[in-house]
Each structure stands twice: as C-alpha cells, then as structure tokens.
Scaffold this active site. Structure first.
Site, PDB file in Angstrom:
ATOM      1  N   GLU A   1       8.439  -4.014   1.657  1.00 50.62           N
ATOM      2  CA  GLU A   1       8.444  -2.617   1.201  1.00 50.62           C
ATOM      3  C   GLU A   1       7.058  -2.358   0.635  1.00 50.62           C
ATOM      4  O   GLU A   1       6.734  -2.819  -0.461  1.00 50.62           O
ATOM      5  CB  GLU A   1       9.498  -2.424   0.102  1.00 50.62           C
ATOM      6  CG  GLU A   1      10.923  -2.708   0.545  1.00 50.62           C
ATOM      7  CD  GLU A   1      11.466  -1.650   1.466  1.00 50.62           C
ATOM      8  OE1 GLU A   1      10.841  -0.589   1.624  1.00 50.62           O
ATOM      9  OE2 GLU A   1      12.530  -1.896   2.057  1.00 50.62           O
TER      10      GLU A   1
ATOM     11  N   CYS B   1       5.765   4.422  -4.451  1.00 52.08           N
ATOM     12  CA  CYS B   1       5.354   4.115  -3.083  1.00 52.08           C
ATOM     13  C   CYS B   1       5.514   5.317  -2.164  1.00 52.08           C
ATOM     14  O   CYS B   1       4.709   5.557  -1.289  1.00 52.08           O
ATOM     15  CB  CYS B   1       6.177   2.953  -2.561  1.00 52.08           C
ATOM     16  SG  CYS B   1       7.933   3.202  -2.816  1.00 52.08           S
TER      17      CYS B   1
ATOM     18  N   GLU C   1      -3.934   5.179  -0.153  1.00 47.13           N
ATOM     19  CA  GLU C   1      -2.933   5.260  -1.219  1.00 47.13           C
ATOM     20  C   GLU C   1      -3.650   5.193  -2.571  1.00 47.13           C
ATOM     21  O   GLU C   1      -4.400   4.253  -2.839  1.00 47.13           O
ATOM     22  CB  GLU C   1      -1.939   4.095  -1.108  1.00 47.13           C
ATOM     23  CG  GLU C   1      -0.828   4.216  -2.152  1.00 47.13           C
ATOM     24  CD  GLU C   1       0.172   3.059  -2.100  1.00 47.13           C
ATOM     25  OE1 GLU C   1      -0.255   1.904  -2.064  1.00 47.13           O
ATOM     26  OE2 GLU C   1       1.381   3.336  -2.116  1.00 47.13           O
TER      27      GLU C   1
HETATM   28  P1  NAD Z   1       0.852  -5.710  -5.780  1.00 44.83           P
HETATM   29  O1  NAD Z   1       0.847  -5.942  -4.326  1.00 44.83           O
HETATM   30  O2  NAD Z   1      -0.416  -5.814  -6.526  1.00 44.83           O
HETATM   31  O3  NAD Z   1       1.853  -6.726  -6.496  1.00 44.83           O
HETATM   32  C1  NAD Z   1       3.221  -6.812  -6.138  1.00 44.83           C
HETATM   33  C2  NAD Z   1       3.732  -8.178  -6.530  1.00 44.83           C
HETATM   34  O4  NAD Z   1       3.094  -9.169  -5.739  1.00 44.83           O
HETATM   35  C3  NAD Z   1       3.452  -8.557  -7.984  1.00 44.83           C
HETATM   36  O5  NAD Z   1       4.554  -9.251  -8.515  1.00 44.83           O
HETATM   37  C4  NAD Z   1       2.262  -9.479  -7.857  1.00 44.83           C
HETATM   38  O6  NAD Z   1       2.122 -10.379  -8.918  1.00 44.83           O
HETATM   39  C5  NAD Z   1       2.582 -10.193  -6.568  1.00 44.83           C
HETATM   40  N1  NAD Z   1       1.428 -10.805  -5.909  1.00 44.83           N
HETATM   41  C6  NAD Z   1       0.127 -10.478  -5.995  1.00 44.83           C
HETATM   42  N2  NAD Z   1      -0.620 -11.306  -5.230  1.00 44.83           N
HETATM   43  C7  NAD Z   1       0.232 -12.157  -4.627  1.00 44.83           C
HETATM   44  C8  NAD Z   1       0.079 -13.209  -3.695  1.00 44.83           C
HETATM   45  N3  NAD Z   1      -1.113 -13.571  -3.237  1.00 44.83           N
HETATM   46  N4  NAD Z   1       1.188 -13.844  -3.265  1.00 44.83           N
HETATM   47  C9  NAD Z   1       2.410 -13.489  -3.690  1.00 44.83           C
HETATM   48  N5  NAD Z   1       2.615 -12.507  -4.588  1.00 44.83           N
HETATM   49  C10 NAD Z   1       1.543 -11.836  -5.044  1.00 44.83           C
HETATM   50  O7  NAD Z   1       1.529  -4.303  -5.979  1.00 44.83           O
HETATM   51  P2  NAD Z   1       1.733  -3.502  -7.357  1.00 44.83           P
HETATM   52  O8  NAD Z   1       0.392  -3.003  -7.787  1.00 44.83           O
HETATM   53  O9  NAD Z   1       2.540  -4.303  -8.311  1.00 44.83           O
HETATM   54  O10 NAD Z   1       2.642  -2.290  -6.888  1.00 44.83           O
HETATM   55  C11 NAD Z   1       2.113  -1.165  -6.314  1.00 44.83           C
HETATM   56  C12 NAD Z   1       2.288  -1.190  -4.820  1.00 44.83           C
HETATM   57  O11 NAD Z   1       3.658  -1.384  -4.505  1.00 44.83           O
HETATM   58  C13 NAD Z   1       1.896   0.100  -4.166  1.00 44.83           C
HETATM   59  O12 NAD Z   1       1.132  -0.140  -3.015  1.00 44.83           O
HETATM   60  C14 NAD Z   1       3.220   0.728  -3.802  1.00 44.83           C
HETATM   61  O13 NAD Z   1       3.164   1.618  -2.737  1.00 44.83           O
HETATM   62  C15 NAD Z   1       4.065  -0.452  -3.531  1.00 44.83           C
HETATM   63  N6  NAD Z   1       5.498  -0.147  -3.695  1.00 44.83           N
HETATM   64  C16 NAD Z   1       6.277  -0.024  -2.574  1.00 44.83           C
HETATM   65  C17 NAD Z   1       7.631   0.308  -2.680  1.00 44.83           C
HETATM   66  C18 NAD Z   1       8.497   0.487  -1.448  1.00 44.83           C
HETATM   67  O14 NAD Z   1       9.707   0.530  -1.589  1.00 44.83           O
HETATM   68  N7  NAD Z   1       7.948   0.576  -0.255  1.00 44.83           N
HETATM   69  C19 NAD Z   1       8.180   0.486  -3.944  1.00 44.83           C
HETATM   70  C20 NAD Z   1       7.372   0.345  -5.067  1.00 44.83           C
HETATM   71  C21 NAD Z   1       6.020   0.015  -4.911  1.00 44.83           C
END
Ligand code: NAD
Length: 517
Positions: free
Chosen positions: A274, A308, A407
C-alpha cells in the site's frame, strides 16, 4: 500578532494540561515488555511543541530475531492457528472493547505523537475498534466457509477447500494513521489465525505498543502479536527479509515499498504493497461549488494532507474556476489551525522536522516552477513553535511541474483547469500513481463514465476521502498491489488448501492389466 501569540500560549497551556504522559514501554515480544538487546532508544518528539515527550525502543536485527522466534513458536504450538474463527472472534472483540475503554488516552497519545487533531485521533480510535469488530465477524464467518465443496465434475472425488493461516507475517506500517494502519493489517492477520510481528513507524509507535499490551490483557496468547519499534533500516529491513515469514504486508512510501517487496521476493514470499499516491479530484461546472469546496478541504487537509489517498490534485472545469478559487481561498484561510489537543482544531502540525522541511521545500519548488500561490505557504503567525504550515493552495499548476507529479504528503494542494471530460480524464490519469480518484458533478451518467475511466483502486463520486473497513482499499501502478480491508483483507492472510478425497469403492485401476488403456 500579540493577541494571537497570547492566545496560542493560553491554548498551549490548556493543551499541555490535557496532554497525558506517554507510557514508558519496551518492545513487546512473547507477551512481555522486553528491553532492546542493544539498549538504545529513540526520542518521541511532539510536533506541536517540538518537546521530547517520551522514548521508544530502537529495536534492531537481534530484537527482530527474538520477535520472529516468538511468533514462530506461537504458530507451531497451535495456540492461535488451531483455534476456530469463532474463538478468535471473541478475542478480537475483547481487544476492540479495550480500545474503546482506552479511547481517550490512545487518542491523546496519537495526537501528541504525530500531531493530528484530537477530534480526528478519536475518530481513528473508533475506526480501530470498528475494524477489529469487523474482522471478528469475518473470522466467525470463516468457520462456515471451511470445507466448502468444489465441483470437479467426477463423482469419484470429493474436493473441498480449507482456509488456513499463512503462518508468521511481518507487518510494516507508516506514521500518518499509526494505530489504524497497523490495525488494517493486525486485525485481518489475527482473524485468519496468523502470528504477527509488527514494525510501526519510528515517527509514531506509541499507540502500536499500547495495542500490544491491550491485546495481551484481552486474552491474546503470548507470541501471537509482537511489536518491534525502531528505525526502518535497523528493524524494518531485517523483518522484511526474514526467511521465517510467510508474508510481508507493507504500507508506506513507494521508494521503501520497492525495497521491502524486493526483500520479500528474494525469499519467494508474497507481499502486499500500500504505497503513495497523487490522487486527483475532477470538478465539473455543473457541481454545487460550496459542497465541492467542502469535499476539497476534507480531501486535501484532513490529517494535514498526510494521507496516501489525499486529494492532492484538483481539476476544475474552466467556466467555474474563478468562483471556485474564491470560495476555496476563503475556506482554507478560515481553517482552525493550532494546538491539536484542542477540540475543534482542524489542522495540527506536520509530523516531524524533516517532513516539515520537505513540505516547505515543495512550496518553494511551486513558486520556482511558476505556479500561482492562491493561499498559504507560510507558518501561521499564531503558531510560532511547532511544525505548522498554513493550508496551501497553488493554482495554474501545469502537468509537467513537480508540484503536479510528486507526492508531497502535506497540506499542499495543486489545482489546474480543464475544458472537456476527455481532457480531464487524460490529465487525471497522467500520473505514475493510481491510488484514489474522485469526481464531482450533478450528472450521474458522467460520474459513472469518469469513475470507470479513472486509473486507480478507489474512486469517490460526489465526495472525497471517506473510507470504510468493509470496502477494498489499495492502488494500481506505483501505488502498489494487493487490497486491504473488506473480505480482500482477510484473503490476504489466508492460505487456501485443497483436500481431494477419493470416495468411490471401485479401484482406481490405471496400471492393472484390465486398464482400458
Ligand atoms: P516510509 O516508507 O518512510 O516508512 C514506512 C515504514 O517502513 C516505516 O515503519 C519505516 O520504518 C519502514 N522502513 C523504512 N525503511 C525500511 C526498509 N529499508 N526496510 C523495511 N522497512 C523500512 O513511509 P512513511 O513516511 O512512514 O509513510 C508515508 C508514506 O506512506 C506515503 O508515501 C504514503 O502515501 C504512504 N501511505 C500509503 C497508504 C496506502 O494505503 N496506500 C496509507 C498510508 C500511507
């Protein structure tokens, strides 16, 4: 300005009084609070005050190992996997009740942790409890679906289908709806009978740790839900690549999603993704503009635009553009921005200093690219501290601009115009993302055509953003793959096993001399 300053300090005092102390927790592994192996912690910073208000464990590979081992042992013991759906439903409903009982505190922590207005955080907690209850219902219904028959057209065989848990699943979640995004995964994973390791975002993990404790109190057996907090690289990466996982479910940015999906596929494990979005709302000139502006506000500025599926692009039909701009400007400027712990606040701060700088960087990019700033773009004068940004609207945003394509994940809305339905669809679909889309028009037939034509996983007609746990959620293109919520969310966490039984009294008779062949 003096007036508004003293008003803010009064509000901050009131907010500070309302702020509950953040509980000091450790990692939640095998039903217990466990200190991280390397003994490191991360500060919890309140984005409204920039004050350090607590700490969370900075888990690492060693802690992930312990959590996965606990989940594997719990899974193998059958303590959860071998229960009936009805038995799991009882526990899920008990967790939902715990969330309701603790709603005030959980919402208070969520608001302090990531800055969303308290009214929204309370709504989130209702949604969390509702989602747990919903998957309790589906767990119960699963029992009746076990052993369902498949007609294979041969009476010698009875073929049935069992729906089993996958095993141990890794769940990695973002900060914008910290507890709700985690629940969208935890609830169906548990309903299906899996054991889980949850890695919430390092920017907002407080309520996820609370959920683990509440689940334990509600009777969830030890090891079934483990929570490892920590940085993405230190805790998320070793989780996503762990060979003992049966599946990885990820919500977050597209860039991280690529890494997580690659880690999962290297182990030949399925993943659901997602990811990000750049959702477009198309408004036709027959729309009621006041109603349209209300949905634009909700789509673009709810949770500060840190959604998102946020309405981050608007296409307004040329004939009504000026009237729309006037109304939108007036509404955006009158938004109630300030201390998110105050009831009635409609916009809090951006989650972190880094994200604040990133979003403000996009305001500068918009100006540099030549888009017209309709309103916002500054720190509100009434909020001298905290990561606050006025609701920001750019008009005359051209399709080639970064503002239109990338985004931003903050309260920055890009608006452009269109003349024909065909042009609107072409502009809306000209995006690497495909999460949400929306159309507002008085013409039902046109709404139907546009809904059909939008390349995305979610379409809103005459509204934007409302989300229901019964309906599928997810995107296409760079917004990811797989669907959460609804029955699709449960299927994500089930393994389908065929059981084929030979029911005839006659010998199979393939190799004997009497064989027909
Ligand atoms: P992010 O990708 O920075 O982090 C998401 C998660 O991934 C966090 O728990 C983070 O610690 C972890 N992470 C980071 N690097 C990693 C790695 N190398 N390996 C494994 N895990 C890792 O995203 P964010 O800033 O927390 O959230 C914002 C983003 O999430 C936006 O792009 C938004 O669009 C998206 N989002 C999507 C949905 C959906 O349903 N499609 C819902 C909410 C947020």
């Amino acid at each position: 300005a003096a007036n508004s300053l003293s008003q803010q300090s009064r509000q901050q005092q009131a907010g500070a009084m309302a702020a509950l102390p953040i509980p000091a927790r450790e990692l939640f592994i095998n039903g217990r609070w466990v200190a991280p192996v390397r003994g490191k912690y991360l500060d919890v910073v309140c984005p409204a005050t920039e004050a350090v208000i607590g700490r969370i464990p900075a888990g690492t590979r060693e802690d992930v190992e312990a959590a996965v081992a606990a989940a594997v042992a719990a899974h193998k013991s059958g303590v959860w996997a071998k229960t009936t759906g009805a038995q799991r439903a009882v526990v899920l409903r008990a967790i939902a009740q715990k969330v309701r009982d603790n709603k005030t505190a959980l919402a208070n922590y969520e608001t302090q942790d990531m800055g969303k207005p308290i009214d929204e955080a309370e709504w989130d907690m209702d949604d969390v409890a509702g989602c747990l209850d919903y998957y309790a219902d589906l767990a119960e219904k699963l029992d009746a679906r076990q052993g369902s028959a498949i007609d294979v057209g041969m009476e010698e065989f009875s073929v049935t289908v069992r729906r089993e848990p996958l095993g141990v699943v890794g769940l990695i979640t973002p900060w914008n709806y910290p507890l709700l995004m985690a629940t969208w995964k935890v609830a169906p994973a548990l309903a299906a009978g899996n054991c889980c390791v949850l890695k919430p975002s390092e920017l907002a993990s407080v309520t996820c740790l609370e959920l683990a404790g509440l689940a334990g109190e509600a009777g969830l057996p030890a090891g079934v839900l483990n929570v490892v907090t920590g940085l993405g690289a230190d805790a998320g990466a070793p989780l996503s690549s762990h060979p003992a996982l049966a599946k990885v479910a990820f919500t977050g940015s597209t860039a991280t999603g690529q890494r997580v999906a690659q880690a999962a596929i290297a182990n030949l494990r399925p993943a659901t993704m997602e990811l990000g979005g750049k959702s477009c709302l198309v408004i036709f000139d027959d729309a009621d503009l006041d109603k349209a502006v209300e949905w634009v506000m909700f789509g673009a500025f709810w949770t500060n635009g840190q959604i998102c599926s946020s309405t981050s692009r608007i296409l307004i039909q040329e004939r009504v553009a000026d009237a729309f701009y006037a109304k939108l400007k007036q509404r955006a400027q009158s938004i109630n921005i300030g201390d998110p712990l105050q009831p009635g606040c409609r916009m809090g701060p951006i989650v972190s200093a880094a994200q604040y700088e990133r979003v403000r960087g996009y305001v500068q990019i918009g100006l540099d690219e030549g888009a017209t700033l309709l309103t916002g773009g500054r720190r509100p004068p009434s909020c001298p501290r905290g990561h606050f940004l006025e609701p920001t609207v750019f008009i005359n945003v051209a399709p080639h601009m970064r503002l239109w394509k990338e985004e931003i994940f903050g309260p920055v809305l890009s608006v452009s115009t269109f003349s024909s339905e065909q042009q609107a669809l072409q502009l809306a679909n000209d995006s690497e993302y495909g999460l949400g889309g929306a159309v507002i028009s008085a013409d039902e037939e046109r709404c139907r055509r546009v809904a059909e034509g939008l390349e995305c996983g979610i379409v809103w007609v005459n509204c934007s953003q409302p989300c229901f746990c019964q309906a599928p959620w997810g995107g296409v293109k760079s917004s990811g793959f797989g669907r959460e919520l609804g029955e699709w969310g449960l299927e994500n966490f089930l393994s389908v096993k065929q059981v084929t039984t030979y029911v005839s009294d006659k010998p199979w008779d393939w190799y004997s001399p009497q064989s027909k062949l």
